[in-house]
Design an enzyme around this catalytic site. Structure first.
Site, PDB file in Angstrom:
ATOM      1  NE  ARG A  53      -3.715   7.731  -9.328  1.00 29.12           N
ATOM      2  CZ  ARG A  53      -4.249   7.375  -8.161  1.00 29.12           C
ATOM      3  NH1 ARG A  53      -3.456   7.044  -7.153  1.00 29.12           N
ATOM      4  NH2 ARG A  53      -5.554   7.352  -7.983  1.00 29.12           N
ATOM      5  CG  PHE A  87      -3.634  15.259   0.985  1.00 28.02           C
ATOM      6  CD1 PHE A  87      -4.511  14.314   1.494  1.00 28.02           C
ATOM      7  CD2 PHE A  87      -3.395  15.287  -0.379  1.00 28.02           C
ATOM      8  CE1 PHE A  87      -5.155  13.407   0.649  1.00 28.02           C
ATOM      9  CE2 PHE A  87      -4.026  14.384  -1.231  1.00 28.02           C
ATOM     10  CZ  PHE A  87      -4.913  13.447  -0.707  1.00 28.02           C
ATOM     11  CG  ASP A 119      -4.857   8.830   6.475  1.00 27.03           C
ATOM     12  OD1 ASP A 119      -4.236   9.459   7.339  1.00 27.03           O
ATOM     13  OD2 ASP A 119      -5.846   9.294   5.896  1.00 27.03           O
ATOM     14  CD  GLU A 169      -2.850   1.358   0.306  1.00 27.16           C
ATOM     15  OE1 GLU A 169      -2.348   1.561  -0.799  1.00 27.16           O
ATOM     16  OE2 GLU A 169      -4.052   1.510   0.582  1.00 27.16           O
ATOM     17  CG  ASP A 170      -0.975   4.740  -1.486  1.00 29.96           C
ATOM     18  OD1 ASP A 170      -1.574   4.186  -0.532  1.00 29.96           O
ATOM     19  OD2 ASP A 170      -1.558   5.457  -2.313  1.00 29.96           O
TER      20      ASP A 170
HETATM   21  P1  IMP Z   1      -6.804   4.783   5.296  1.00 25.94           P
HETATM   22  O1  IMP Z   1      -7.879   3.790   4.966  1.00 25.94           O
HETATM   23  O2  IMP Z   1      -7.357   5.993   5.990  1.00 25.94           O
HETATM   24  O3  IMP Z   1      -5.627   4.213   5.997  1.00 25.94           O
HETATM   25  O4  IMP Z   1      -6.355   5.415   3.952  1.00 25.94           O
HETATM   26  C1  IMP Z   1      -5.492   4.819   3.100  1.00 25.94           C
HETATM   27  C2  IMP Z   1      -5.721   5.405   1.717  1.00 25.94           C
HETATM   28  O5  IMP Z   1      -6.051   6.797   1.778  1.00 25.94           O
HETATM   29  C3  IMP Z   1      -4.449   5.335   0.932  1.00 25.94           C
HETATM   30  O6  IMP Z   1      -4.407   4.173   0.177  1.00 25.94           O
HETATM   31  C4  IMP Z   1      -4.541   6.551   0.043  1.00 25.94           C
HETATM   32  O7  IMP Z   1      -5.211   6.204  -1.151  1.00 25.94           O
HETATM   33  C5  IMP Z   1      -5.399   7.527   0.784  1.00 25.94           C
HETATM   34  N1  IMP Z   1      -4.601   8.593   1.431  1.00 25.94           N
HETATM   35  C6  IMP Z   1      -4.415   8.795   2.746  1.00 25.94           C
HETATM   36  N2  IMP Z   1      -3.633   9.847   2.992  1.00 25.94           N
HETATM   37  C7  IMP Z   1      -3.283  10.323   1.769  1.00 25.94           C
HETATM   38  C8  IMP Z   1      -2.448  11.413   1.349  1.00 25.94           C
HETATM   39  O8  IMP Z   1      -1.843  12.171   2.128  1.00 25.94           O
HETATM   40  N3  IMP Z   1      -2.344  11.580   0.004  1.00 25.94           N
HETATM   41  C9  IMP Z   1      -2.972  10.791  -0.901  1.00 25.94           C
HETATM   42  N4  IMP Z   1      -3.744   9.764  -0.551  1.00 25.94           N
HETATM   43  C10 IMP Z   1      -3.909   9.531   0.778  1.00 25.94           C
HETATM   44 MG    MG Z   2      -4.542   4.037  -1.958  1.00 28.04          MG
END
Ligand code: IMP
Ligand code: MG
Length: 183
Positions: free
Chosen positions: A168, A155, A106, A102-103
Site C-alpha cells: 500500500r 492486478f 473492478d 474508492e481506489d
Molecule cells: P469490485 O467490488 O470488484 O469493484 O472491487 C473493488 C475492490 O477490489 C477495490 O476496492 C479493491 O480493494 C479490490 N481490487 C480490485 N482490483 C484490484 C487490484 O488490481 N489490486 C488491488 N485491489 C483490487
Molecule cells: Mg478497496
C-alpha cells in the site's frame, strides 16, 4: 531459508507524477461541479486512504471526510462476490452531498453495494470518485462519476492498493507480476 521475504516482481504502470497531475485535475473538476456547496468525502478503507488524502487537499470547498469499511476479497486476488459492511459512516448522510472515494472500480460489486446502502440514507447527491477503473472486468451496471485512469485487467498495487495487505505504501501504481495466489 527466508521464505517470508519472498520478493514479488513489480512493474510501474502509473508514476507518482502522473497520479499527482490526475488527482489535481479531479480535484479541480469536483471543486467546480460543487461550487458553493459543501461535500462529504467517504473513503472506502483501506485502499482509498492515500487517494482520499491527496484528493481532499485538491478540493477547495467546505469539506469533511469519513470512512467506511467493507470486506469482499479475503487476502487473494479474486473477488469472492460477497460484500459485507465492517464499519458504517460516523457522520450524517441525509441531505448532504456525498462523494464515495474508492481506489479502484473492478467488478463494481463493492460500489454498487455501498451506493445502495448510502442512497437509503437520503443524501442530497451521491457521486463516485475512483482513481482507477478496470472497466473490462465490470459485472454490475455502475460507473464512476470522476475516474482517474482506465487500466487493463492486471492486478495492481501501490498508492493504497494492496496484495494481502502489502505494497500500500508504494508511491507509484505497479502491476504485481508474481504468480503467487497465497499472499
Ligand atoms: P469490485 O467490488 O470488484 O469493484 O472491487 C473493488 C475492490 O477490489 C477495490 O476496492 C479493491 O480493494 C479490490 N481490487 C480490485 N482490483 C484490484 C487490484 O488490481 N489490486 C488491488 N485491489 C483490487
Ligand atoms: Mg478497496
Amino acid at each position: 531459508m527466508q521464505a517470508e521475504l519472498r520478493v514479488d516482481k513489480l512493474r510501474v504502470l502509473i508514476t507518482r507524477e502522473q497520479i499527482a497531475a490526475k488527482v489535481a485535475q479531479m480535484g479541480e473538476r469536483i471543486t467546480a461541479d460543487f461550487a458553493g456547496e459543501s461535500l462529504v468525502l467517504i473513503g472506502v478503507l483501506k485502499g482509498a486512504t492515500i487517494f482520499l488524502a491527496d484528493l481532499a487537499r485538491q478540493i477547495k470547498l467546505d469539506t469533511t471526510f469519513d470512512f467506511i469499511a467493507v470486506s469482499s476479497y479475503g487476502s487473494g486476488k479474486q473477488q469472492s462476490g460477497e460484500v459485507r459492511l465492517l464499519k458504517d459512516v460516523d457522520l450524517a448522510v441525509e441531505g448532504r452531498n456525498i462523494m464515495l472515494v474508492e481506489d479502484i472500480l473492478d467488478t463494481g460489486l463493492t460500489l454498487t453495494y455501498l451506493k445502495n446502502m448510502l442512497q437509503a440514507h437520503r443524501p442530497k447527491s451521491l457521486k463516485i470518485a475512483a482513481l482507477l477503473d478496470k472497466i473490462s472486468r465490470r459485472t454490475e451496471a455502475i460507473a464512476g462519476d470522476y475516474v482517474g485512469f482506465i487500466i487493463p485487467d492486471e492486478f495492481v498495487v501501490g498508492y493504497g492498493l494492496d496484495f494481502a495487505e502489502r505494497y500500500r505504501n508504494l508511491p507509484d501504481i505497479c502491476v504485481l507480476e508474481s504468480n503467487s495466489e497465497t499472499g
